[in-house]
Design a protein around this motif. Structure first.
Motif, PDB file in Angstrom:
ATOM      1  N   SER A 193       0.450  -1.065   0.182  1.00  0.00           N
ATOM      2  CA  SER A 193      -0.040  -0.201  -0.149  1.00  0.00           C
ATOM      3  C   SER A 193       1.195   1.235  -0.095  1.00  0.00           C
ATOM      4  O   SER A 193       2.330   1.056   0.407  1.00  0.00           O
ATOM      5  N   HIS A 231     -15.400  -0.967   3.605  1.00  0.00           N
ATOM      6  CA  HIS A 231     -14.381  -1.135   5.011  1.00  0.00           C
ATOM      7  C   HIS A 231     -13.143  -2.407   4.755  1.00  0.00           C
ATOM      8  O   HIS A 231     -12.889  -2.246   5.164  1.00  0.00           O
ATOM      9  N   ALA A 232     -13.809  -3.139   3.421  1.00  0.00           N
ATOM     10  CA  ALA A 232     -13.185  -3.951   3.075  1.00  0.00           C
ATOM     11  C   ALA A 232     -11.430  -3.451   2.315  1.00  0.00           C
ATOM     12  O   ALA A 232     -10.602  -4.301   2.491  1.00  0.00           O
ATOM     13  N   ARG A 265     -10.025  -0.231   3.266  1.00  0.00           N
ATOM     14  CA  ARG A 265      -9.605  -0.050   4.043  1.00  0.00           C
ATOM     15  C   ARG A 265      -8.824  -0.994   5.134  1.00  0.00           C
ATOM     16  O   ARG A 265      -7.755  -0.645   5.605  1.00  0.00           O
ATOM     17  N   GLN A 266      -9.469  -2.030   5.234  1.00  0.00           N
ATOM     18  CA  GLN A 266      -8.821  -3.061   6.074  1.00  0.00           C
ATOM     19  C   GLN A 266      -7.767  -3.275   5.578  1.00  0.00           C
ATOM     20  O   GLN A 266      -5.840  -4.007   6.125  1.00  0.00           O
ATOM     21  N   GLY A 267      -7.612  -4.251   3.660  1.00  0.00           N
ATOM     22  CA  GLY A 267      -6.868  -4.325   3.200  1.00  0.00           C
ATOM     23  C   GLY A 267      -5.353  -3.000   3.193  1.00  0.00           C
ATOM     24  O   GLY A 267      -4.474  -3.658   3.411  1.00  0.00           O
ATOM     25  N   ARG A 321      -5.085  -0.845   6.051  1.00  0.00           N
ATOM     26  CA  ARG A 321      -4.442  -0.952   7.707  1.00  0.00           C
ATOM     27  C   ARG A 321      -3.995  -2.613   7.515  1.00  0.00           C
ATOM     28  O   ARG A 321      -2.269  -2.511   8.177  1.00  0.00           O
ATOM     29  N   LEU A 322      -3.385  -3.739   6.753  1.00  0.00           N
ATOM     30  CA  LEU A 322      -3.439  -5.033   6.964  1.00  0.00           C
ATOM     31  C   LEU A 322      -1.878  -5.387   6.177  1.00  0.00           C
ATOM     32  O   LEU A 322      -0.926  -5.211   6.332  1.00  0.00           O
ATOM     33  N   GLN A 356      -0.574  -2.188  10.250  1.00  0.00           N
ATOM     34  CA  GLN A 356      -1.325  -2.250  11.364  1.00  0.00           C
ATOM     35  C   GLN A 356      -2.486  -2.769  12.183  1.00  0.00           C
ATOM     36  O   GLN A 356      -3.054  -3.044  12.986  1.00  0.00           O
ATOM     37  N   LEU A 357      -2.524  -4.943  11.003  1.00  0.00           N
ATOM     38  CA  LEU A 357      -3.792  -5.406  12.300  1.00  0.00           C
ATOM     39  C   LEU A 357      -2.406  -6.636  11.388  1.00  0.00           C
ATOM     40  O   LEU A 357      -1.855  -6.986  10.485  1.00  0.00           O
ATOM     41  N   GLN A 360      -4.908 -11.512   8.669  1.00  0.00           N
ATOM     42  CA  GLN A 360      -6.320 -12.425   8.803  1.00  0.00           C
ATOM     43  C   GLN A 360      -7.053 -12.152   6.910  1.00  0.00           C
ATOM     44  O   GLN A 360      -6.372 -11.480   6.069  1.00  0.00           O
ATOM     45  N   LEU A 409      -9.269 -11.349   3.651  1.00  0.00           N
ATOM     46  CA  LEU A 409     -10.129 -10.372   3.344  1.00  0.00           C
ATOM     47  C   LEU A 409     -11.001 -10.429   2.169  1.00  0.00           C
ATOM     48  O   LEU A 409     -11.030 -11.355   1.788  1.00  0.00           O
TER      49      LEU A 409
END
Length: 251
Positions: free
Chosen positions: A169, A222-223, A225-227, A229-230, A234-235, A238, A240
């Motif tokens: 990212s 949301h997915a 954004r999670q990706g 952060r991953l 930051q996470l 997990q 996705l």
């Protein structure tokens, strides 16, 4: 009386003659002895000279054997050096032949890498193309060894290969309706490329066939954004639920 005197004279004469004979014998014996000693001395001297000549001869023979062995050793080393020289000359010829075959291969690999980057997902494309340009310049130069050129080409291909297994990212700009816009990018290997606005309200994916960005439904925000952060660690790792090309839908 005369007869007695004559007899006495004969005796004296005989004694004198005998004495002279004895003296002569003694002198002869002394001379013979001296001659014998002189002859013995000559014999001894000749014997010493013979022994000296024998030792010198033996030394010369030993030196001759050593010289012969040394010459044989020099001949053996010279032959080995000639064989080594012939081997090195053959290796040089082989390297020159190899260079004739390897250099075109390296240039083809560099050209193929450039085409690959141009057709790939457009992530960090300018940096990757600049790297390929430096590689082409390296291959065109003569100051770098063939082995180093080969290593650098393999490293460039390995770097591109590594992108296939990475989640990345970064923040950059895209043109949205011909206007530059700051966004956060998300790359999933070489499978998919996304971006999302910093406020998390708008997302899009790269359409390979169309060669442009296509908006995503807000349900994927949301997915995405999670990706991001991953990828930024930051996470914890997990699963996705990210859309791929066949699942991407318009909002």
């Amino acid at each position: 009386m005369q007869q007695a005197a004559f007899a006495l004279w004969l005796c004296l004469f005989s004694g004198m003659a005998a004495a002279a004979s004895i003296e002569q014998s003694i002198s002869t014996e002394q001379q013979t002895s001296a001659a014998g000693r002189q002859s013995q001395q000559q014999v001894d001297r000749l014997a010493r000279d013979s022994e000296q000549l024998l030792r010198e001869y033996q030394q010369l023979m030993q030196q001759g054997d050593y010289q012969q062995a040394y010459n044989l050793e020099l001949e053996r080393r010279l032959e080995e050096q000639q064989q080594e020289l012939a081997r090195l000359q053959q290796e040089i010829a082989d390297v020159q032949i190899t260079r004739l075959h390897v250099m075109p291969l390296l240039r083809d690999m560099s050209s193929g890498l450039k085409q690959f980057v141009e057709l790939d997902l457009p992530f960090e494309q300018q940096q990757r193309l600049a790297s390929v340009a430096r590689l082409e310049q390296l291959l065109a130069g003569s100051s770098t060894s063939l082995a180093e050129k080969f290593r650098r080409v393999l490293e460039a291909w390995q770097a591109e290969s590594d992108y296939s297994y990475q989640l990345g990212s970064w923040r950059g700009e895209v043109l949205v309706q011909d206007m530059p816009r700051r966004v956060d990018f998300l790359r999933v290997g070489r499978l998919a490329l996304y971006y999302q606005t910093p406020d998390g309200q708008q997302s899009a994916w790269w359409d390979r066939q169309a060669g442009q960005w296509q908006p995503l439904a807000s349900a994927y925000n949301h997915a995405i954004r999670q990706g991001i952060r991953l990828a930024d660690k930051q996470l914890p790792p997990q699963l996705l639920q990210l859309p791929i090309a066949s699942q991407a839908v318009q909002p």
